[in-house]
Design an enzyme around this catalytic site. Structure first.
Site, PDB file in Angstrom:
ATOM      1  N   ASP A 249       0.817  -1.213   0.000  1.00 52.98           N
ATOM      2  CA  ASP A 249       0.000   0.000   0.000  1.00 52.98           C
ATOM      3  C   ASP A 249       0.844   1.253   0.000  1.00 52.98           C
ATOM      4  O   ASP A 249       2.059   1.206  -0.119  1.00 52.98           O
ATOM      5  CB  ASP A 249      -1.065  -0.015   1.111  1.00 52.98           C
ATOM      6  CG  ASP A 249      -0.492  -0.470   2.425  1.00 52.98           C
ATOM      7  OD1 ASP A 249       0.535   0.091   2.819  1.00 52.98           O
ATOM      8  OD2 ASP A 249      -1.071  -1.390   3.035  1.00 52.98           O
ATOM      9  N   LYS A 271      -4.019   2.542   0.244  1.00 52.10           N
ATOM     10  CA  LYS A 271      -5.118   3.244   0.894  1.00 52.10           C
ATOM     11  C   LYS A 271      -4.721   4.685   1.039  1.00 52.10           C
ATOM     12  O   LYS A 271      -3.629   5.007   1.437  1.00 52.10           O
ATOM     13  CB  LYS A 271      -5.363   2.669   2.277  1.00 52.10           C
ATOM     14  CG  LYS A 271      -5.894   1.282   2.232  1.00 52.10           C
ATOM     15  CD  LYS A 271      -6.070   0.795   3.638  1.00 52.10           C
ATOM     16  CE  LYS A 271      -6.095  -0.697   3.646  1.00 52.10           C
ATOM     17  NZ  LYS A 271      -5.663  -1.244   4.900  1.00 52.10           N
ATOM     18  N   MET A 384      -2.042   8.925  12.171  1.00 54.10           N
ATOM     19  CA  MET A 384      -3.169   9.386  11.344  1.00 54.10           C
ATOM     20  C   MET A 384      -3.838  10.615  11.938  1.00 54.10           C
ATOM     21  O   MET A 384      -5.049  10.753  11.877  1.00 54.10           O
ATOM     22  CB  MET A 384      -4.212   8.256  11.210  1.00 54.10           C
ATOM     23  CG  MET A 384      -3.671   7.033  10.519  1.00 54.10           C
ATOM     24  SD  MET A 384      -4.772   5.617  10.638  1.00 54.10           S
ATOM     25  CE  MET A 384      -4.396   4.986  12.261  1.00 54.10           C
TER      26      MET A 384
END
Ligand code: SAH
Length: 459
Positions: A249, A271, A384
């Site tokens: 990813d 993603k 995040m």
């Protein structure tokens, strides 16, 4: 890379060498090893060169160079002491689209000779495209010491057995068989000088493999670390080299991806925030399907697979489908960013505990145990948490954290593009905007952040 290393098949191909001195002789030696037919034009040639020409079934043309000679050549090397002649040869060859090398004159070359390490049919060429010949020679010496002299014999044996093995085993098994050949007892036998015995061992083992049931596939769930390829584990690298197919990813750095076996099929399942190119369920299913085809499937993740990596869900599915798997830990972003930014996560005077937490917004909201986060002497690391940074800052202060609590943002940690921005939990959101910080970025909050300066960190 300015020069593409290629492996030329020169067997019985006419190669023209212009010049007959020591340098021409050196090039002739190489071309003769590749079984080329040597055509040499020169007024005079060394004895060795004369012998090489004869042995190659070629021809020595006594005289000066003229462009007609190129008609019979497929490759040209100019090695005279006369710069004008060399330049002429180069121009003529280029006009005819013939590959040409002019010794020590890169601007007249369409190919260069790399430094070569030779083990029988095995050849390793190192080229810096003429920029650092000393470095290539140094590397060559280093590689020489690493490679066993028996390798050539093994490569030869492999060459002779190739068709037999191909006929006996299906592709997935074949690869594993060769792995066994190059790592097993055969290497020792060859090194001790028992080549015939080695061949016998290979044939017997091949027979055994033929009777074995086909192997089942396997999934390697591998943590690729935060970016710097130097941070991979040995096991990660080994499995990356064995994979038939890789699912990776967005967080996996290009440098890390380059270390995956070249022939492995690459599937991007990246993603991006609010944009899942392949839904998680499909990824899980794909892992199962590919493994069931008998493939070695590498699921390569950024950082560690079990730290905000959904690794748990993936192996859940694998276990259910009875697919064998291995999990290889990686250096998680917090650990990598800590070391590369000079911010220790714990310190006797500042923090006795660390908390990794996700700052990922769900429908624009961030539901977190805020009270627990404002505990003193604790370092908080937000994964995040870039989009949610204003909310994080606001909520922490609202729940009682001092606005001047030191805080840092580490962007693209451990990579060459790493940036570290320090401030306080009150100022960080504005700083992030001002410096246009981009994902992936990590937020570290707590007294430990001040250590970066006091430790005199310059990286
Ligand atoms: N499994 C990963 C984390 C995946 S969650 C790990 O163990 O590191 C994705 C978040 O990780 C990003 O939003 C960012 O906060 C963080 N991250 C991953 N790589 C990073 C890097 N090189 N520098 C800074 N943060 C990183």
């Amino acid at each position: 890379m300015r020069y593409l290393p290629l492996a030329f098949d020169l067997k019985n191909r006419p190669c023209l060498i212009v010049g007959g001195g020591a340098i021409a002789t050196r090039k002739a030696r190489l071309l003769k090893k590749a079984e080329a037919r040597l055509l040499v034009v020169a007024l005079d040639i060394t004895d060795e060169l004369r012998q090489l020409v004869m042995a190659s079934g070629g021809e020595y043309i006594v005289g000066r160079y003229h462009s007609d000679l190129l008609k019979n050549a497929e490759m040209v090397v100019a090695a005279t002491a006369d710069g004008a002649v060399n330049a002429q040869v180069s121009a003529d060859a280029k006009a005819l689209r013939l590959p040409v090398n002019v010794v020590d004159s890169p601007e007249h070359c369409t190919f260069t000779f790399p430094s070569i390490i030779e083990r029988g049919p095995l050849a390793i060429g190192i080229s810096s495209g003429g920029s650092a010949p000393v470095l290539t020679r140094m590397l060559r010496a280093q590689i020489e010491t690493l490679l066993s002299p028996g390798l050539g014999v093994i490569a030869e044996l492999a060459g002779r057995m190739r068709d037999k093995v191909k006929a006996a085993l299906p592709e997935v098994q074949r690869k594993e068989f060769w792995h066994w050949v190059f790592n097993g007892p055969i290497v020792g036998q060859v090194e001790r000088g028992h080549a015939a015995e080695a061949e016998q061992t290979l044939l017997e083992e091949l027979q055994r493999w033929k009777e074995k049931p086909a192997p089942s596939g396997e999934v390697y769930l591998v943590g690729g670390g935060p970016g710097d390829p130097d941070l991979l584990t040995f096991r990660a690298l080994r499995l990356m080299q064995q994979a038939d197919v890789v699912l990776y990813d967005r967080l996996v750095s290009t440098e890390v991806l380059e270390l995956v076996r070249r022939d492995a099929e690459r599937i991007y399942v990246g993603k991006k925030k609010q944009f899942h190119s392949v839904p998680q369920d499909d990824i899980n299913q794909l892992l199962v399907d590919l493994a069931k085809e008998g493939k070695k499937v590498l699921r390569l993740k950024g950082g560690d697979p079990f730290v905000f990596g959904r690794g748990g869900e993936e192996i859940d599915k694998l276990a259910e489908a009875r697919v064998p798997f291995q999990v290889v830990p990686g250096i998680t972003a917090a650990i990598g960013c800590s070391a590369y930014s000079g911010i220790p996560l714990t310190h006797r005077d500042y923090a006795q505990s660390v908390r990794f937490i996700t700052g990922h917004l769900k429908q624009g909201d961030l539901v977190l145990p805020w009270e627990e986060l404002i505990t003193p002497n604790q370092t908080i690391v937000f994964y995040m948490g870039l989009t949610g940074l204003p909310t994080i800052s606001e909520q922490l202060i609202a729940h009682g954290m001092a606005a001047d609590t030191p805080a840092a943002l580490v962007e693209k940690g451990t990579t060459r593009d790493q940036r570290v921005i320090t401030g306080t939990i009150g100022t960080l959101p504005a700083l992030a905007e001002e410096h246009k910080v981009e994902a992936p970025a990590l937020t570290i909050i707590g007294g430990v952040v001040t250590l970066r300066d006091s430790l005199g960190w310059y990286r």
